[in-house]
Design a protein around this motif. Structure first.
Motif, short mmCIF file in Angstrom:
data_model
loop_
_atom_site.label_atom_id
_atom_site.label_comp_id
_atom_site.label_asym_id
_atom_site.label_seq_id
_atom_site.Cartn_x
_atom_site.Cartn_y
_atom_site.Cartn_z
N VAL A 1 0.82 -1.21 0.00
CA VAL A 1 0.00 0.00 0.00
C VAL A 1 0.85 1.26 0.00
N HIS A 2 1.98 1.27 0.73
CA HIS A 2 2.80 2.49 0.76
C HIS A 2 3.42 2.80 -0.62
N HIS A 3 3.66 1.76 -1.42
CA HIS A 3 4.17 2.00 -2.77
C HIS A 3 3.10 2.66 -3.65
N LEU A 4 1.86 2.26 -3.46
CA LEU A 4 0.77 2.86 -4.22
C LEU A 4 0.46 4.26 -3.74
N ALA A 5 0.34 4.42 -2.40
CA ALA A 5 -0.12 5.69 -1.85
C ALA A 5 0.97 6.76 -1.87
N ILE A 6 2.19 6.41 -1.54
CA ILE A 6 3.28 7.39 -1.47
C ILE A 6 4.14 7.35 -2.73
N GLY A 7 4.47 6.16 -3.19
CA GLY A 7 5.30 6.07 -4.39
C GLY A 7 4.59 6.47 -5.66
N VAL B 1 -1.47 7.45 -5.21
CA VAL B 1 -2.84 6.94 -5.29
C VAL B 1 -3.49 7.12 -3.92
N PRO B 2 -4.55 7.91 -3.81
CA PRO B 2 -5.18 8.14 -2.50
C PRO B 2 -5.65 6.82 -1.88
N LEU B 3 -5.54 6.73 -0.57
CA LEU B 3 -5.92 5.50 0.12
C LEU B 3 -7.36 5.05 -0.17
N PRO B 4 -8.35 5.97 -0.25
CA PRO B 4 -9.70 5.49 -0.60
C PRO B 4 -9.76 4.84 -1.98
N GLU B 5 -8.92 5.32 -2.93
CA GLU B 5 -8.88 4.71 -4.26
C GLU B 5 -8.27 3.31 -4.20
N VAL B 6 -7.24 3.16 -3.38
CA VAL B 6 -6.63 1.84 -3.21
C VAL B 6 -7.68 0.87 -2.66
N ALA B 7 -8.41 1.30 -1.64
CA ALA B 7 -9.43 0.44 -1.04
C ALA B 7 -10.53 0.10 -2.03
N ARG B 8 -10.99 1.10 -2.78
CA ARG B 8 -12.06 0.86 -3.75
C ARG B 8 -11.62 -0.16 -4.80
N ARG C 1 -2.16 5.26 10.31
CA ARG C 1 -2.93 4.04 10.52
C ARG C 1 -4.41 4.38 10.62
N GLU C 2 -4.73 5.48 11.30
CA GLU C 2 -6.13 5.89 11.42
C GLU C 2 -6.71 6.26 10.06
N GLY C 3 -5.90 6.97 9.25
CA GLY C 3 -6.34 7.35 7.91
C GLY C 3 -6.54 6.14 7.01
N PHE C 4 -5.65 5.16 7.16
CA PHE C 4 -5.75 3.92 6.40
C PHE C 4 -7.05 3.19 6.75
N GLU C 5 -7.32 3.04 8.03
CA GLU C 5 -8.52 2.32 8.45
C GLU C 5 -9.79 3.05 8.03
N ALA C 6 -9.76 4.37 8.08
CA ALA C 6 -10.93 5.15 7.66
C ALA C 6 -11.17 5.01 6.16
N ALA C 7 -10.09 4.94 5.38
CA ALA C 7 -10.22 4.82 3.93
C ALA C 7 -10.78 3.45 3.52
N PHE C 8 -10.42 2.41 4.25
CA PHE C 8 -10.87 1.06 3.90
C PHE C 8 -12.24 0.73 4.48
N GLN C 9 -12.63 1.43 5.53
CA GLN C 9 -13.86 1.10 6.25
C GLN C 9 -15.13 1.09 5.37
N PRO C 10 -15.29 1.99 4.38
CA PRO C 10 -16.50 1.93 3.57
C PRO C 10 -16.59 0.68 2.69
N PHE C 11 -15.47 0.08 2.38
CA PHE C 11 -15.45 -1.05 1.43
C PHE C 11 -15.24 -2.41 2.11
N PHE C 12 -14.56 -2.40 3.25
CA PHE C 12 -14.22 -3.65 3.93
C PHE C 12 -14.53 -3.53 5.42
#
Length: 462
Positions: free
Chosen positions: A371-377, A380-387, A424-435
């Protein structure tokens, strides 16, 4: 349920593939009757299946066929995951090439030839390349040259030569040119010294020059070839193909596991955690995204799951494939994939070759240290990764690597930190709508966290 034509087979006048009640069938048309009967009666079909060179099939009720032209309906053994040549590493493409030539050699001894030299006629089953197009065979007519020669050179020899002699990443030309790399283009891209290789000179450089010279011109007749000359051509192509080499080293992630900041104890703990998560899901099919050389892919495979191990690094995929072949690991399929630019739908109407998403969803996706390669490298916003992950699988094993980790620190060393929500809080919030998070565990010896998540039936409101 209606019989649905599989788009990748519509060009073949000998028959087509269709799906019915979730099963895959191949129709043999009456126009192919003589060739099909000879394939079976000559013993060639049985010999190739026994040698694990051709996918086996059963003959089914002809009433399942489509239209009045149906002669036979066969049901081939199902391929767990359909892959394409632009997703293969050097070793996979080379194995597929040599398989094609070996099938041609054996067919010739039974009075038949391959009329196609397409890499798309090959898949990987039980860890090995296998021909899947039962309708590729036709009766040999003495004096005729091998009709699939040009296609073999474009689909196999030219890209292998480019990967070996120029840059291994040039296999991606197969994604652009669906009927293989044009030989004049390959000749231009190959180093001049490749002309010192007699095989490459003949089959790529001079072949490409002749193609260009006669493009669009009527040719009165094809040069006749004796049976001995056809055998010699196949043997020569096999020798040239087999001698091409590529050494899997020097790429960014080839030494990842030796350079990671996990201690040996921490790595063993991570394996144990992933093992427990896989046991809870009990998946039949797993996609391991960012698999590197397949350490965690094998954990899923050892638990009975057919596991596709995707990575964007050619050296990692090559090493993984060599391990699969060496160890006889039929449940692991290493493939090349850049997740930020995954395989699209290609060909006529964008439907002949399926996109990555069309080949899912699967039971479980693993996204470890990704995920860090997608989001930082790759921003890609974390909600997009989750979606995106939610379109691929029903369950997800995902690892969050926070900013305190040395790998993330290395990524941020040469750029401004514009990622305030990467916590970590931002990660969990981004994934929460989908998982829905089923469980989380801190990774021993690091600040990383491992999660087992289940896809929600409906995305939750943000």
């Amino acid at each position: 349920m209606a019989r649905e034509l599989v788009q990748g087979s519509f060009r073949d006048p000998s028959g087509h593939i269709f799906e019915h009640n979730g099963e895959i069938y191949r129709q043999v048309n009456r126009t192919y009757r003589d060739d099909y009967d000879h394939l079976v009666s000559s013993g060639l079909y049985d010999a190739l299946v026994e040698a694990r060179l051709l996918v086996e099939h059963s003959e089914e009720d002809v009433g399942l066929g489509r239209g009045a032209n149906v002669y036979k309906v066969i049901k081939p053994k199902r391929i767990p995951f359909v892959s394409y040549p632009y997703e293969w590493c050097f070793g996979q493409l080379q194995e597929a090439a040599l398989l094609t030539l070996e099938v041609q050699r054996r067919a010739f001894e039974k009075g038949m030839v391959l009329k196609d030299g397409s890499a798309y006629n090959v898949q990987f089953l039980d860890g090995r390349a296998v021909l899947i197009d039962t309708l590729s065979f036709e009766r040999y007519r003495e004096g005729e040259p091998w009709v699939a020669y040009r296609q073999y050179c474009q689909h196999f020899l030219a890209p292998l030569a480019l990967m070996s002699r120029t840059d291994v990443r040039l296999n991606q030309l197969l994604r652009l040119y669906i009927d293989g790399v044009p030989l004049d283009l390959a000749s231009t891209l190959l180093p001049a010294r490749s002309k010192l290789n007699p095989g490459l000179l003949a089959h790529v450089h001079l072949h490409g020059r002749a193609q260009k010279r006669y493009a669009g011109k009527a040719v009165a007749s094809r040069r006749r070839m004796s049976p001995l000359a056809v055998r010699g051509l196949i043997d020569n192509l096999a020798g040239v193909t087999r001698r091409l080499r590529w050494k899997p080293e020097g790429t960014p992630w080839a030494e990842y596991y030796s350079e990671t900041n996990y201690t040996q104890e921490g790595m063993e703990n991570k394996k144990k955690t992933v093992m427990g998560f896989v046991d809870r899901v009990q998946p039949a099919i797993v996609w391991d995204l960012g698999a590197n050389t397949g350490v965690f892919s094998r954990i899923a495979a050892e638990r009975g799951a057919y596991t596709v191990a995707f990575d964007m690094d050619p050296a990692c995929v090559e090493r993984n494939f060599r391990a699969v072949r060496e160890n006889g690991e039929g449940r692991v399929l290493p493939l090349l994939l850049d997740l930020t630019n995954p395989s699209p739908g290609l060909g006529w109407s964008n439907a002949e070759r399926m996109s990555l998403v069309e080949r899912g969803p699967v039971d479980l996706v693993m996204a470890l240290a990704l995920v860090h390669h997608l989001a930082i490298g790759n921003n890609v916003p974390l909600p997009e990764v989750a979606r995106f992950f939610s379109t691929l699988a029903d369950a997800l094993i995902v690892e969050f690597v926070d900013k305190a980790d040395s790998q993330v620190q290395r990524m941020l060393a040469s750029r401004e930190d514009v990622f305030p929500h990467y916590t970590r809080e931002g990660f969990e919030a981004a994934f929460q709508p989908f998982f829905a998070t089923e469980t989380r565990e801190a990774a021993q010896g690091s600040t990383r966290t491992l999660y087992l998540m289940r896809k929600r039936s409906e995305p939750a409101p943000v």
